[in-house]
Design a protein around this motif. Structure first.
Motif, PDB file in Angstrom:
ATOM      1  N   PHE A  74       0.814  -1.205   0.000  1.00  0.00           N
ATOM      2  CA  PHE A  74       0.000   0.000   0.000  1.00  0.00           C
ATOM      3  C   PHE A  74       0.856   1.267   0.000  1.00  0.00           C
ATOM      4  N   LYS A  75       2.072   1.147  -0.555  1.00  0.00           N
ATOM      5  CA  LYS A  75       2.943   2.311  -0.591  1.00  0.00           C
ATOM      6  C   LYS A  75       2.703   3.182  -1.817  1.00  0.00           C
ATOM      7  N   THR A  76       2.040   2.650  -2.844  1.00  0.00           N
ATOM      8  CA  THR A  76       1.652   3.447  -4.007  1.00  0.00           C
ATOM      9  C   THR A  76       0.190   3.170  -4.322  1.00  0.00           C
ATOM     10  N   ARG A  77      -0.463   4.114  -4.993  1.00  0.00           N
ATOM     11  CA  ARG A  77      -1.900   3.992  -5.237  1.00  0.00           C
ATOM     12  C   ARG A  77      -2.218   2.825  -6.157  1.00  0.00           C
ATOM     13  N   TRP A  78      -1.432   2.663  -7.229  1.00  0.00           N
ATOM     14  CA  TRP A  78      -1.758   1.603  -8.184  1.00  0.00           C
ATOM     15  C   TRP A  78      -1.523   0.220  -7.573  1.00  0.00           C
ATOM     16  N   LEU A  79      -0.460   0.079  -6.748  1.00  0.00           N
ATOM     17  CA  LEU A  79      -0.194  -1.209  -6.120  1.00  0.00           C
ATOM     18  C   LEU A  79      -1.264  -1.531  -5.081  1.00  0.00           C
ATOM     19  N   ALA A  80      -1.741  -0.519  -4.363  1.00  0.00           N
ATOM     20  CA  ALA A  80      -2.819  -0.720  -3.394  1.00  0.00           C
ATOM     21  C   ALA A  80      -4.100  -1.158  -4.098  1.00  0.00           C
ATOM     22  N   TRP A  81      -4.387  -0.562  -5.255  1.00  0.00           N
ATOM     23  CA  TRP A  81      -5.584  -0.950  -6.015  1.00  0.00           C
ATOM     24  C   TRP A  81      -5.474  -2.394  -6.472  1.00  0.00           C
ATOM     25  N   PHE A  82      -4.306  -2.766  -6.998  1.00  0.00           N
ATOM     26  CA  PHE A  82      -4.100  -4.134  -7.479  1.00  0.00           C
ATOM     27  C   PHE A  82      -4.194  -5.133  -6.325  1.00  0.00           C
ATOM     28  N   ALA A  83      -3.572  -4.810  -5.199  1.00  0.00           N
ATOM     29  CA  ALA A  83      -3.589  -5.705  -4.045  1.00  0.00           C
ATOM     30  C   ALA A  83      -5.005  -5.919  -3.528  1.00  0.00           C
ATOM     31  N   THR A  84      -5.798  -4.844  -3.527  1.00  0.00           N
ATOM     32  CA  THR A  84      -7.144  -4.915  -2.975  1.00  0.00           C
ATOM     33  C   THR A  84      -8.140  -5.550  -3.937  1.00  0.00           C
TER      34      THR A  84
END
Length: 212
Positions: A74-84
């Protein structure tokens, strides 16, 4: 967005695992059909989580929840979106972050909902095909849910196919050994020793030599 998750697994994960890598699955009958349940596995590669999720039918994926460090995914917006939205991750705070409250609460809530958790008890990705000591956070979780089965899974090959720090996938056959389920035994040290023994037995089952 379950439909996005299904598309990702159909067009990305499955072709990579079945065509680029190749999978030998041992004892698939030991995999839980439903939750609540906890899968514990050794951790050497970014491919570990997609591979374990791919063991389940597409219809079950929304109920399969990998556990991962919040500060990484969750350190970047796109990675947080993908993870979630795609990986369905449950983020937890690393040890020592007291501002986050009880780090096990979201995991307990997931088990109460009947979900399947994917847990890497080593805590982080290690060197290729080398297991490290298991962290006791697993025991603290299972103590709260003594009737939830814990399924040890030993993977071999992914540490060479996509090791830590390498963004490229190298064609390499992965072997997946699913063990008999464990249950809480009333003592943290006894439970962790039993989990370590299961991993050792699964590794010996494959009779794998040391990597050079």
């Amino acid at each position: 967005m379950p439909w996005l998750q299904k598309l990702f697994f159909i067009f990305m994960v499955k072709p990579i695992l079945l065509i680029v890598l190749g999978i030998n699955l041992h004892h698939p009958d030991r995999l839980p059909k439903d939750g609540p349940a906890v899968l514990i596995a050794n951790h050497n590669s970014h491919m570990d989580t997609p591979l374990l999720m791919n063991l389940f039918p597409l219809s079950k994926l929304p109920n399969v929840r990998p556990i991962a460090a919040a500060d990484y995914f969750f350190k970047t917006r796109w990675l947080a979106w993908f993870a979630t939205n795609i990986m369905n991750i449950i983020p937890i705070a690393r040890r020592g972050d007291k501002k986050q409250g009880d780090p096990l609460e979201p995991l307990s809530d997931a088990l109460d909902r009947g979900e399947v958790l994917i847990f890497f008890p080593e805590g982080t990705r290690g060197e290729p095909e080398q297991m490290t000591e298991l962290k006791s956070g697993l025991a603290h979780l299972i103590k709260r849910h003594p009737h939830v089965p814990v399924h040890p899974i030993f993977t071999h090959g992914l540490g060479k196919a996509m090791p830590k720090g390498d963004p490229l996938i190298v064609p390499f056959t992965a072997n997946i050994h699913i063990g008999e389920p464990l249950f809480w035994q009333g003592d943290r040290e006894q439970f962790m020793a039993a989990a370590s023994d299961r991993f050792r037995t699964l590794k010996e089952e494959g009779n794998y030599g040391e990597w050079e």
